[in-house]
Design an enzyme around this catalytic site. Structure first.
Site, PDB file in Angstrom:
ATOM      1  N   ASN A   1      12.602  34.277   3.487  1.00  0.00           N
ATOM      2  CA  ASN A   1      12.898  34.395   1.745  1.00  0.00           C
ATOM      3  C   ASN A   1      12.251  32.953   1.217  1.00  0.00           C
ATOM      4  O   ASN A   1      12.694  32.525   1.799  1.00  0.00           O
ATOM      5  CB  ASN A   1      14.318  34.624   1.594  1.00  0.00           C
ATOM      6  CG  ASN A   1      15.582  35.929   2.627  1.00  0.00           C
ATOM      7  OD1 ASN A   1      14.219  36.872   2.978  1.00  0.00           O
ATOM      8  ND2 ASN A   1      16.187  36.149   2.352  1.00  0.00           N
TER       9      ASN A   1
ATOM     10  N   ASP B   1      13.388  32.966  -2.285  1.00  0.00           N
ATOM     11  CA  ASP B   1      14.645  32.956  -3.018  1.00  0.00           C
ATOM     12  C   ASP B   1      15.191  31.684  -3.658  1.00  0.00           C
ATOM     13  O   ASP B   1      15.907  32.489  -4.367  1.00  0.00           O
ATOM     14  CB  ASP B   1      15.108  34.814  -3.064  1.00  0.00           C
ATOM     15  CG  ASP B   1      16.317  34.388  -2.091  1.00  0.00           C
ATOM     16  OD1 ASP B   1      16.497  35.586  -1.097  1.00  0.00           O
ATOM     17  OD2 ASP B   1      16.805  33.240  -1.040  1.00  0.00           O
TER      18      ASP B   1
ATOM     19  N   HIS C   1       8.007  30.473   4.857  1.00  0.00           N
ATOM     20  CA  HIS C   1       7.296  30.817   3.993  1.00  0.00           C
ATOM     21  C   HIS C   1       7.049  30.431   2.501  1.00  0.00           C
ATOM     22  O   HIS C   1       6.779  30.608   1.313  1.00  0.00           O
ATOM     23  CB  HIS C   1       7.840  32.479   3.752  1.00  0.00           C
ATOM     24  CG  HIS C   1       7.309  33.447   5.408  1.00  0.00           C
ATOM     25  ND1 HIS C   1       7.475  34.655   5.412  1.00  0.00           N
ATOM     26  CD2 HIS C   1       7.252  32.624   6.586  1.00  0.00           C
ATOM     27  CE1 HIS C   1       7.588  34.919   7.071  1.00  0.00           C
ATOM     28  NE2 HIS C   1       6.932  33.885   7.417  1.00  0.00           N
TER      29      HIS C   1
ATOM     30  N   CYS D   1      -2.111  23.887  -7.379  1.00  0.00           N
ATOM     31  CA  CYS D   1      -3.310  23.860  -7.744  1.00  0.00           C
ATOM     32  C   CYS D   1      -3.515  24.278  -6.128  1.00  0.00           C
ATOM     33  O   CYS D   1      -3.656  22.783  -5.402  1.00  0.00           O
ATOM     34  CB  CYS D   1      -4.053  22.615  -8.631  1.00  0.00           C
ATOM     35  SG  CYS D   1      -5.520  22.187  -8.469  1.00  0.00           S
TER      36      CYS D   1
ATOM     37  N   CYS E   1      -4.638  23.830 -13.359  1.00  0.00           N
ATOM     38  CA  CYS E   1      -3.845  22.321 -13.283  1.00  0.00           C
ATOM     39  C   CYS E   1      -4.161  22.180 -14.766  1.00  0.00           C
ATOM     40  O   CYS E   1      -5.586  21.580 -15.042  1.00  0.00           O
ATOM     41  CB  CYS E   1      -4.606  22.181 -12.331  1.00  0.00           C
ATOM     42  SG  CYS E   1      -4.236  20.710 -11.281  1.00  0.00           S
TER      43      CYS E   1
ATOM     44  N   THR F   1      16.543  41.247   9.267  1.00  0.00           N
ATOM     45  CA  THR F   1      15.049  40.904   8.922  1.00  0.00           C
ATOM     46  C   THR F   1      14.583  41.912  10.401  1.00  0.00           C
ATOM     47  O   THR F   1      15.190  42.507  10.944  1.00  0.00           O
ATOM     48  CB  THR F   1      14.764  39.781   9.861  1.00  0.00           C
ATOM     49  OG1 THR F   1      12.930  39.548   9.563  1.00  0.00           O
ATOM     50  CG2 THR F   1      15.278  39.345  10.891  1.00  0.00           C
TER      51      THR F   1
HETATM   52  C1  BV8 Z   1       0.200  33.577  10.139  1.00  0.00           C
HETATM   53  C2  BV8 Z   1       4.769  35.870   1.258  1.00  0.00           C
HETATM   54  C3  BV8 Z   1      -1.443  32.035  11.954  1.00  0.00           C
HETATM   55  C4  BV8 Z   1       5.768  35.261   0.254  1.00  0.00           C
HETATM   56  C5  BV8 Z   1       5.225  36.670   3.106  1.00  0.00           C
HETATM   57  C6  BV8 Z   1      -4.614  39.363  10.895  1.00  0.00           C
HETATM   58  C7  BV8 Z   1      -4.437  38.241  10.429  1.00  0.00           C
HETATM   59  C8  BV8 Z   1      -3.756  37.753  10.167  1.00  0.00           C
HETATM   60  C9  BV8 Z   1      -2.174  37.378  10.491  1.00  0.00           C
HETATM   61  C10 BV8 Z   1      -1.837  38.444  11.584  1.00  0.00           C
HETATM   62  C11 BV8 Z   1      -2.910  39.912  11.455  1.00  0.00           C
HETATM   63  N1  BV8 Z   1      -1.793  41.018  12.007  1.00  0.00           N
HETATM   64  C12 BV8 Z   1      -0.655  40.356  12.510  1.00  0.00           C
HETATM   65  C13 BV8 Z   1      -0.141  39.131  11.533  1.00  0.00           C
HETATM   66  C14 BV8 Z   1       0.643  38.059  11.443  1.00  0.00           C
HETATM   67  C15 BV8 Z   1       1.555  38.494   9.811  1.00  0.00           C
HETATM   68  C16 BV8 Z   1       1.858  39.598  10.705  1.00  0.00           C
HETATM   69  O1  BV8 Z   1       3.071  38.787  10.454  1.00  0.00           O
HETATM   70  N2  BV8 Z   1       2.088  40.423   9.695  1.00  0.00           N
HETATM   71  C17 BV8 Z   1       3.231  41.949  10.094  1.00  0.00           C
HETATM   72  C18 BV8 Z   1       3.086  41.912   9.392  1.00  0.00           C
HETATM   73  C19 BV8 Z   1       2.321  42.419  11.160  1.00  0.00           C
HETATM   74  N3  BV8 Z   1       1.872  36.916   9.866  1.00  0.00           N
HETATM   75  C20 BV8 Z   1       0.945  36.859   9.244  1.00  0.00           C
HETATM   76  O2  BV8 Z   1      -0.213  36.148   8.717  1.00  0.00           O
HETATM   77  C21 BV8 Z   1       1.627  35.037   8.716  1.00  0.00           C
HETATM   78  N4  BV8 Z   1       0.897  33.912   9.136  1.00  0.00           N
HETATM   79  O3  BV8 Z   1       0.354  34.683  11.102  1.00  0.00           O
HETATM   80  O4  BV8 Z   1      -0.360  32.121  10.280  1.00  0.00           O
HETATM   81  C22 BV8 Z   1      -2.500  33.142  11.209  1.00  0.00           C
HETATM   82  C23 BV8 Z   1      -3.375  32.934  10.418  1.00  0.00           C
HETATM   83  C24 BV8 Z   1      -4.551  33.342  10.393  1.00  0.00           C
HETATM   84  C25 BV8 Z   1      -5.144  33.977  11.258  1.00  0.00           C
HETATM   85  C26 BV8 Z   1      -4.381  34.153  11.743  1.00  0.00           C
HETATM   86  C27 BV8 Z   1      -3.069  33.903  11.874  1.00  0.00           C
HETATM   87  C28 BV8 Z   1       2.928  34.127   7.755  1.00  0.00           C
HETATM   88  C29 BV8 Z   1       3.161  36.004   7.509  1.00  0.00           C
HETATM   89  C30 BV8 Z   1       3.979  35.190   6.728  1.00  0.00           C
HETATM   90  C31 BV8 Z   1       4.017  36.022   4.807  1.00  0.00           C
HETATM   91  N5  BV8 Z   1       4.288  36.372   4.314  1.00  0.00           N
HETATM   92  N6  BV8 Z   1       5.535  36.918   2.327  1.00  0.00           N
HETATM   93  C32 BV8 Z   1       6.325  36.801  -0.140  1.00  0.00           C
HETATM   94  O5  BV8 Z   1       5.663  36.867  -0.716  1.00  0.00           O
HETATM   95  O6  BV8 Z   1       7.511  36.371  -0.208  1.00  0.00           O
HETATM   96  S1  BV8 Z   1       5.787  38.458   4.665  1.00  0.00           S
HETATM   97  C33 BV8 Z   1       7.389  39.055   3.665  1.00  0.00           C
HETATM   98  O7  BV8 Z   1       7.642  39.830   5.558  1.00  0.00           O
HETATM   99  C34 BV8 Z   1       7.812  38.241   3.206  1.00  0.00           C
HETATM  100  O8  BV8 Z   1       8.413  36.584   3.787  1.00  0.00           O
HETATM  101  C35 BV8 Z   1       9.885  39.017   4.404  1.00  0.00           C
HETATM  102  O9  BV8 Z   1      10.579  37.413   4.540  1.00  0.00           O
HETATM  103  C36 BV8 Z   1       8.901  38.742   5.538  1.00  0.00           C
HETATM  104  C37 BV8 Z   1       9.920  39.683   6.372  1.00  0.00           C
HETATM  105  O10 BV8 Z   1      10.447  40.892   5.771  1.00  0.00           O
HETATM  106  P1  BV8 Z   1      11.915  41.044   5.616  1.00  0.00           P
HETATM  107  O11 BV8 Z   1      12.202  39.603   5.219  1.00  0.00           O
HETATM  108  O12 BV8 Z   1      12.156  41.481   7.396  1.00  0.00           O
HETATM  109  O13 BV8 Z   1      11.822  41.640   4.926  1.00  0.00           O
HETATM  110  P2  BV8 Z   1      11.725  43.075   4.824  1.00  0.00           P
HETATM  111  O14 BV8 Z   1      12.013  44.101   3.679  1.00  0.00           O
HETATM  112  O15 BV8 Z   1      10.317  44.473   6.411  1.00  0.00           O
HETATM  113  O16 BV8 Z   1      13.387  43.909   6.333  1.00  0.00           O
HETATM  114  C38 BV8 Z   1      14.566  43.742   5.519  1.00  0.00           C
HETATM  115  C39 BV8 Z   1      16.027  43.828   6.812  1.00  0.00           C
HETATM  116  O17 BV8 Z   1      16.384  43.697   5.979  1.00  0.00           O
HETATM  117  C40 BV8 Z   1      14.968  45.077   7.415  1.00  0.00           C
HETATM  118  O18 BV8 Z   1      15.171  45.555   8.334  1.00  0.00           O
HETATM  119  C41 BV8 Z   1      16.683  46.279   6.697  1.00  0.00           C
HETATM  120  O19 BV8 Z   1      17.198  47.416   7.443  1.00  0.00           O
HETATM  121  C42 BV8 Z   1      17.124  44.740   6.250  1.00  0.00           C
HETATM  122  N7  BV8 Z   1      18.778  45.140   4.916  1.00  0.00           N
HETATM  123  C43 BV8 Z   1      18.512  45.490   4.090  1.00  0.00           C
HETATM  124  N8  BV8 Z   1      20.006  45.503   3.378  1.00  0.00           N
HETATM  125  C44 BV8 Z   1      20.813  44.653   4.412  1.00  0.00           C
HETATM  126  C45 BV8 Z   1      19.871  44.676   5.247  1.00  0.00           C
HETATM  127  N9  BV8 Z   1      20.677  44.352   6.392  1.00  0.00           N
HETATM  128  C46 BV8 Z   1      22.218  43.920   6.031  1.00  0.00           C
HETATM  129  N10 BV8 Z   1      22.496  43.659   5.352  1.00  0.00           N
HETATM  130  C47 BV8 Z   1      21.646  44.583   4.109  1.00  0.00           C
HETATM  131  N11 BV8 Z   1      22.627  44.268   2.565  1.00  0.00           N
HETATM  132 ZN    ZN Z   2      -5.955  20.546  -9.768  1.00  0.00          ZN
END
Ligand code: BV8
Ligand code: ZN
Length: 242
Positions: A101, A103, A118, A126, A147, A188
């Site tokens: 998160n 947040d 993240h 910048c 910037c 998550t």
């Molecule tokens: C990386 C940004 C190395 C900030 C986020 C193709 C090209 C490039 C990369 C990839 C690719 N294919 C796959 C990848 C890797 C990619 C990835 O994993 N993609 C996924 C979607 C398949 N990952 C990346 O790109 C990462 N970097 O790999 O770098 C690299 C570099 C270059 C090239 C290749 C590799 C970067 C990942 C970070 C992305 N940034 N956010 C923002 O705007 O917030 S992701 C976003 O999803 C958030 O950060 C969030 O934290 C994250 C995960 O989501 P969750 O937190 O799980 O939230 P979600 O809504 O999904 O689920 C909520 C859960 O809570 C549910 O299960 C629900 O049931 C539950 N829930 C709800 N209420 C409750 C509850 N549980 C309990 N109690 C409740 N009350």
């Molecule tokens: Zn600058």
């Protein structure tokens, strides 16, 4: 909710605990998750917003989305789930809270050893000279500020899809997952990597892995236990059972 003898025994005896949280732990504070029914991705598509190319293509749209989320986060507060993790940290000698998160709610609740995989929406910088943006610059809502040193575009200090995680952050998280006796995966969907690989690293070294989620995820079949329900209700009850 009653808890298994197993989970109580493992949590009571653990010297080292690693926790991974996602958007679900903040849902009860009123922060929308990404992939749920009311999820952020319902209105916006990740490829439109949470990646660098989208920002360069339309900086004001992406900036406005983060300004909306920052404003929303300033109007909410940590919930009982965040506070339960602060209490758990006090009771365990080696405690690492890894969060996906951005947040800032864990830090606001009082958690100390927080690994922000993240980034953090409260920080911006910048893209040209990487100078941190000032509070005043971040206040701007409708257009991406520039910037004051070099005129470059200012972006939120969060990790977008396709971007590397902050240097050293994932290593800290991975080390914690590899040495813990108990690993808690909370709120998550376990779909974003490399964060989603952490519980499997914990499983590999023999940690007791517990998932807390409203619904089943890709981790459920591998976790030792899945506690289905709201983390804001389950976590305080779990703490008071220890
Ligand atoms: C990386 C940004 C190395 C900030 C986020 C193709 C090209 C490039 C990369 C990839 C690719 N294919 C796959 C990848 C890797 C990619 C990835 O994993 N993609 C996924 C979607 C398949 N990952 C990346 O790109 C990462 N970097 O790999 O770098 C690299 C570099 C270059 C090239 C290749 C590799 C970067 C990942 C970070 C992305 N940034 N956010 C923002 O705007 O917030 S992701 C976003 O999803 C958030 O950060 C969030 O934290 C994250 C995960 O989501 P969750 O937190 O799980 O939230 P979600 O809504 O999904 O689920 C909520 C859960 O809570 C549910 O299960 C629900 O049931 C539950 N829930 C709800 N209420 C409750 C509850 N549980 C309990 N109690 C409740 N009350
Ligand atoms: Zn600058």
């Amino acid at each position: 909710m009653t808890f298994s003898r197993e989970i109580i025994k493992h949590l009571r005896n653990a010297e080292s605990i690693c926790v991974l949280t996602g958007a679900g732990i903040s849902a009860e504070s009123g922060v929308p998750t990404f992939r749920g029914e009311e999820g952020l991705w319902k209105k916006f598509r990740p490829e439109e917003l949470a990646n660098f190319q989208a920002f360069i293509r339309n900086p004001d749209l992406v900036w406005e989305w983060y300004a909306y989320r920052r404003k929303l986060i300033h109007e909410v507060k940590p919930n009982l789930g965040h506070h339960a993790l602060v209490e758990l940290e006090r009771r365990v000698p080696d405690f690492t809270l890894v969060t996906q998160n951005v947040d800032n709610l864990h830090s606001r609740a009082g958690s100390k050893n927080v690994v922000e995989l993240h980034g953090n929406i409260e920080r911006s910088y910048c893209i040209e000279c990487r100078k941190s943006a000032s509070e005043v610059q971040i206040e701007s809502t409708h257009e991406a500020p520039r910037c004051d040193s070099c005129g470059g575009l200012i972006r939120p200090d969060v990790v977008w899809f396709g971007e590397m995680l902050p240097v050293g952050m994932f290593a800290r998280a991975e080390a914690a997952a590899r040495r813990c006796q108990v690993f808690l995966s909370i709120g998550t969907s376990s779909v974003v990597y490399p964060a989603a690989s952490l519980p499997f690293s914990a499983l590999e070294q023999g940690a007791y892995v517990v998932e807390v989620n409203r619904e089943e995820t890709d981790l459920t079949s591998r976790a030792h236990e899945t506690l289905l329900g709201n983390s804001g209700e389950i976590l305080p009850q779990l703490l008071s059972s220890l």
